[in-house]
Scaffold this motif. Structure first.
Motif, PDB file in Angstrom:
ATOM      1  N   PRO A  37      -0.291  11.954   0.351  1.00 46.60           N
ATOM      2  CA  PRO A  37      -1.557  12.593   0.733  1.00 46.60           C
ATOM      3  C   PRO A  37      -2.294  11.751   1.773  1.00 46.60           C
ATOM      4  O   PRO A  37      -2.331  10.529   1.695  1.00 46.60           O
ATOM      5  CB  PRO A  37      -2.339  12.653  -0.586  1.00 46.60           C
ATOM      6  N   ALA A  38      -2.874  12.436   2.745  1.00 48.47           N
ATOM      7  CA  ALA A  38      -3.696  11.826   3.797  1.00 48.47           C
ATOM      8  C   ALA A  38      -2.893  11.016   4.800  1.00 48.47           C
ATOM      9  O   ALA A  38      -3.470  10.398   5.683  1.00 48.47           O
ATOM     10  CB  ALA A  38      -4.785  10.942   3.202  1.00 48.47           C
ATOM     11  N   PHE A  39      -1.578  11.000   4.693  1.00 49.36           N
ATOM     12  CA  PHE A  39      -0.769  10.247   5.654  1.00 49.36           C
ATOM     13  C   PHE A  39      -0.182  11.239   6.660  1.00 49.36           C
ATOM     14  O   PHE A  39       0.895  11.782   6.454  1.00 49.36           O
ATOM     15  CB  PHE A  39       0.356   9.493   4.931  1.00 49.36           C
ATOM     16  N   ASP A  40      -0.908  11.484   7.737  1.00 46.07           N
ATOM     17  CA  ASP A  40      -0.464  12.496   8.705  1.00 46.07           C
ATOM     18  C   ASP A  40      -0.621  11.990  10.135  1.00 46.07           C
ATOM     19  O   ASP A  40      -1.208  12.632  10.979  1.00 46.07           O
ATOM     20  CB  ASP A  40      -1.234  13.804   8.517  1.00 46.07           C
ATOM     21  N   LEU A  41      -0.094  10.801  10.395  1.00 47.18           N
ATOM     22  CA  LEU A  41      -0.149  10.258  11.749  1.00 47.18           C
ATOM     23  C   LEU A  41       0.608  11.139  12.735  1.00 47.18           C
ATOM     24  O   LEU A  41       0.207  11.287  13.893  1.00 47.18           O
ATOM     25  CB  LEU A  41       0.440   8.846  11.766  1.00 47.18           C
ATOM     26  N   LEU A  42       1.696  11.734  12.278  1.00 47.45           N
ATOM     27  CA  LEU A  42       2.481  12.587  13.176  1.00 47.45           C
ATOM     28  C   LEU A  42       1.836  13.953  13.365  1.00 47.45           C
ATOM     29  O   LEU A  42       1.706  14.456  14.475  1.00 47.45           O
ATOM     30  CB  LEU A  42       3.903  12.752  12.637  1.00 47.45           C
ATOM     31  N   SER A  43       1.424  14.579  12.266  1.00 49.00           N
ATOM     32  CA  SER A  43       0.913  15.946  12.357  1.00 49.00           C
ATOM     33  C   SER A  43      -0.405  16.010  13.103  1.00 49.00           C
ATOM     34  O   SER A  43      -0.726  17.025  13.721  1.00 49.00           O
ATOM     35  CB  SER A  43       0.744  16.527  10.947  1.00 49.00           C
ATOM     36  N   ARG A  44      -1.191  14.949  13.058  1.00 48.25           N
ATOM     37  CA  ARG A  44      -2.454  14.940  13.778  1.00 48.25           C
ATOM     38  C   ARG A  44      -2.313  14.355  15.180  1.00 48.25           C
ATOM     39  O   ARG A  44      -3.303  14.102  15.861  1.00 48.25           O
ATOM     40  CB  ARG A  44      -3.499  14.150  12.994  1.00 48.25           C
ATOM     41  N   LYS A  45      -1.074  14.115  15.625  1.00 51.70           N
ATOM     42  CA  LYS A  45      -0.798  13.651  16.985  1.00 51.70           C
ATOM     43  C   LYS A  45      -1.529  12.342  17.294  1.00 51.70           C
ATOM     44  O   LYS A  45      -2.026  12.135  18.399  1.00 51.70           O
ATOM     45  CB  LYS A  45      -1.181  14.724  18.016  1.00 51.70           C
ATOM     46  N   LEU A  86      -4.743   3.166   3.998  1.00 53.01           N
ATOM     47  CA  LEU A  86      -3.510   2.795   4.694  1.00 53.01           C
ATOM     48  C   LEU A  86      -3.427   3.471   6.052  1.00 53.01           C
ATOM     49  O   LEU A  86      -3.077   2.841   7.051  1.00 53.01           O
ATOM     50  CB  LEU A  86      -2.301   3.167   3.836  1.00 53.01           C
ATOM     51  N   GLU A  87      -3.745   4.764   6.094  1.00 56.33           N
ATOM     52  CA  GLU A  87      -3.642   5.486   7.362  1.00 56.33           C
ATOM     53  C   GLU A  87      -4.603   4.913   8.398  1.00 56.33           C
ATOM     54  O   GLU A  87      -4.257   4.764   9.568  1.00 56.33           O
ATOM     55  CB  GLU A  87      -3.927   6.964   7.140  1.00 56.33           C
ATOM     56  N   ARG A  88      -5.800   4.586   7.982  1.00 58.97           N
ATOM     57  CA  ARG A  88      -6.764   4.021   8.925  1.00 58.97           C
ATOM     58  C   ARG A  88      -6.337   2.623   9.377  1.00 58.97           C
ATOM     59  O   ARG A  88      -6.572   2.240  10.533  1.00 58.97           O
ATOM     60  CB  ARG A  88      -8.147   3.960   8.278  1.00 58.97           C
ATOM     61  N   TYR A  89      -5.723   1.890   8.481  1.00 58.35           N
ATOM     62  CA  TYR A  89      -5.234   0.560   8.867  1.00 58.35           C
ATOM     63  C   TYR A  89      -4.127   0.690   9.919  1.00 58.35           C
ATOM     64  O   TYR A  89      -4.116  -0.064  10.903  1.00 58.35           O
ATOM     65  CB  TYR A  89      -4.712  -0.167   7.632  1.00 58.35           C
ATOM     66  N   GLU A 114       0.820  -1.216   0.000  1.00 61.73           N
ATOM     67  CA  GLU A 114       0.000   0.000   0.000  1.00 61.73           C
ATOM     68  C   GLU A 114       0.853   1.265   0.000  1.00 61.73           C
ATOM     69  O   GLU A 114       0.478   2.269  -0.610  1.00 61.73           O
ATOM     70  CB  GLU A 114      -0.941  -0.005   1.206  1.00 61.73           C
ATOM     71  N   LEU A 115       1.983   1.229   0.685  1.00 65.05           N
ATOM     72  CA  LEU A 115       2.859   2.406   0.673  1.00 65.05           C
ATOM     73  C   LEU A 115       3.378   2.679  -0.736  1.00 65.05           C
ATOM     74  O   LEU A 115       3.387   3.822  -1.198  1.00 65.05           O
ATOM     75  CB  LEU A 115       4.021   2.205   1.647  1.00 65.05           C
ATOM     76  N   ASP A 116       3.810   1.624  -1.413  1.00 64.85           N
ATOM     77  CA  ASP A 116       4.291   1.796  -2.787  1.00 64.85           C
ATOM     78  C   ASP A 116       3.151   2.191  -3.729  1.00 64.85           C
ATOM     79  O   ASP A 116       3.328   3.033  -4.622  1.00 64.85           O
ATOM     80  CB  ASP A 116       4.953   0.506  -3.274  1.00 64.85           C
ATOM     81  N   LYS A 117       1.977   1.600  -3.516  1.00 64.30           N
ATOM     82  CA  LYS A 117       0.837   1.953  -4.358  1.00 64.30           C
ATOM     83  C   LYS A 117       0.397   3.397  -4.116  1.00 64.30           C
ATOM     84  O   LYS A 117       0.015   4.104  -5.061  1.00 64.30           O
ATOM     85  CB  LYS A 117      -0.334   1.006  -4.085  1.00 64.30           C
ATOM     86  N   SER A 118       0.437   3.840  -2.862  1.00 67.43           N
ATOM     87  CA  SER A 118       0.050   5.223  -2.566  1.00 67.43           C
ATOM     88  C   SER A 118       1.001   6.205  -3.241  1.00 67.43           C
ATOM     89  O   SER A 118       0.583   7.245  -3.750  1.00 67.43           O
ATOM     90  CB  SER A 118       0.039   5.451  -1.054  1.00 67.43           C
ATOM     91  N   TYR A 119       2.286   5.857  -3.245  1.00 65.68           N
ATOM     92  CA  TYR A 119       3.251   6.704  -3.951  1.00 65.68           C
ATOM     93  C   TYR A 119       2.947   6.717  -5.447  1.00 65.68           C
ATOM     94  O   TYR A 119       2.937   7.780  -6.085  1.00 65.68           O
ATOM     95  CB  TYR A 119       4.663   6.189  -3.688  1.00 65.68           C
ATOM     96  N   ASN A 120       2.689   5.550  -6.022  1.00 66.08           N
ATOM     97  CA  ASN A 120       2.372   5.485  -7.453  1.00 66.08           C
ATOM     98  C   ASN A 120       1.094   6.235  -7.791  1.00 66.08           C
ATOM     99  O   ASN A 120       1.001   6.889  -8.843  1.00 66.08           O
ATOM    100  CB  ASN A 120       2.239   4.025  -7.890  1.00 66.08           C
ATOM    101  N   ARG A 121       0.086   6.147  -6.910  1.00 61.51           N
ATOM    102  CA  ARG A 121      -1.144   6.874  -7.163  1.00 61.51           C
ATOM    103  C   ARG A 121      -0.904   8.375  -7.162  1.00 61.51           C
ATOM    104  O   ARG A 121      -1.526   9.124  -7.931  1.00 61.51           O
ATOM    105  CB  ARG A 121      -2.206   6.499  -6.121  1.00 61.51           C
TER     106      ARG A 121
END
Length: 392
Positions: free
Chosen positions: A309-317, A192-195, A146-153
């Motif tokens: 995009p949408a991967f903000d586990l750190l910024s959203r604490k 991915l982020e929710r997972y 999913e990380l590689d696919k998210s980058y490709n998307r």
């Protein structure tokens, strides 16, 4: 202008990762490097010492020799050696004149105790492989994919934006659509982020990891108790008094009550005891360090992937207590960084992002690749000014 667009298309095509559909990542590492080192030492070292003990016994014969009386025949002397080795009991006289005995059985049980030690130290590893490895393997396969696919998307999205911009006769319409897409959060891929956030509330992997290392520490403590209680008391005893009035010599009057025997393998016994204590003493800090890694987050990996995009586990604490399955997965993602092709690309983009002069307009890989493709990451000033003039 078409030459510039063609160059941008080539650049974006080169940035796409190869499709690994159907690949099972045969090189996936399901053990951390330090855990693998602990396993090889904790299990392999006793087996090495066991082979040393057996080799010494086979090469030099009997590990002890008894000083039988001179009037004994060869058969009687051999019987004395075998009888004393079978009993391995030291008889000594106390101050009151009474005889007390002390067993020297650790000399006889040394190779087998080393084998039992190797089996015991392998049990935590076997527990980890049975309880955690199947789930961890599926988690890593999904997350890496999913990380590689998210980058490709993200790259394909920029390619699509470039084509739309080429076909759009009115740039004002294109930027209106782009602003609308950003406000409606169309660029996000939240699966991915929710997972990962779900894994933050799970504790099965971290429980198995804690149990494995705790058992290693417990078995190491048991080794210290065994060496201290049984080996230390006979560590320097090279000679012992053996009673041979048993069996065929039980009623013999010419046989002395005790004869002296000498342990010829005492040096091997001492080397094995000292080396075992030293090796497992060195392993204890490594095992404790493995446990302490669960008390802190590996934020470098997450910070790199915040370019998605949408991967903000750190910024959203969203990162709270680190003792959960997500932290274990991050440790194994770090160990499998070679399988994560998008990591190297995003690392380069993060470095380039820090050197650009328009940092305030670049948040994700979409923004940066848009800039590299020749599009501004935000609406140009002259179009913004035009909107203000039309709507005073």
């Amino acid at each position: 202008m078409s030459l510039a667009h063609t160059a941008a298309e080539y650049m974006l095509s080169d940035a796409l990762l190869p499709d690994r559909r159907g690949s099972h990542l045969k090189g996936l590492r399901l053990e951390l490097p330090l855990d693998r080192m602990v396993k090889f030492v904790a299990v392999g070292f006793p087996l090495l010492l066991m082979s040393l003990a057996f080799a010494q016994e086979f090469s030099s014969g009997s590990p002890m020799s008894c000083f039988a009386p001179s009037n004994f025949s060869v058969q009687q002397a051999a019987y004395v050696d075998s009888s004393c080795w079978d009993s391995l009991v030291h008889h000594e006289q106390d101050e009151a004149g009474k005889y007390k005995t002390k067993s020297l059985w650790p000399h006889k049980a040394l190779p087998y105790s080393l084998m039992g030690l190797a089996v015991a130290m392998y049990l935590p590893v076997l527990l980890w492989q049975c309880a955690a490895v199947p789930a961890l393997s599926s988690d890593l396969l999904f997350i890496i994919s999913e990380l590689d696919k998210s980058y490709n998307r993200s790259i394909r999205l920029v390619q699509h934006m470039l084509k739309i911009r080429q076909k759009s006769s009115d740039p004002h319409v294109f930027w209106d659509e782009l602003d609308k897409a950003r406000k409606e959060r169309y660029f996000e891929f939240p699966l991915l982020e929710r997972y990962l956030a779900c894994k933050q509330r799970s504790h099965s992997l971290v429980a198995a990891y804690l149990l494995k290392n705790s058992l290693l520490l417990l078995f190491t403590a048991a080794i210290y108790l065994y060496l201290g209680h049984f080996h230390l008391s006979i560590f320097f005893q090279e000679e012992f008094s053996c009673s041979i009035k048993t069996g065929m010599l039980h009623d013999a009057t010419h046989v002395p009550d005790l004869i002296t025997c000498r342990l010829t393998s005492l040096s091997v016994f001492q080397i094995i005891s000292l080396s075992s204590a030293a090796i497992y003493t060195l392993l204890v800090p490594v095992i404790i360090y493995n446990l302490t890694r669960l008390c802190r987050w590996d934020k470098r990996l997450l910070s790199i992937y915040e370019m998605l995009p949408a991967f903000d586990l750190l910024s959203r604490k969203m990162l709270g207590c680190p003792i959960n399955d997500l932290n274990v997965i991050l440790l194994f993602l770090r160990a499998n960084i070679s399988e994560l092709i998008s990591f190297s690309w995003l690392s380069v983009l993060c470095v380039l992002k820090d050197t650009t002069t328009e940092k305030h307009n670049i948040d994700t890989v979409v923004d940066f690749m848009t800039l590299l493709a020749g599009l501004e990451p935000s609406k140009p000033k002259h179009l913004t000014k035009r909107v203000c003039d039309e709507h005073p």
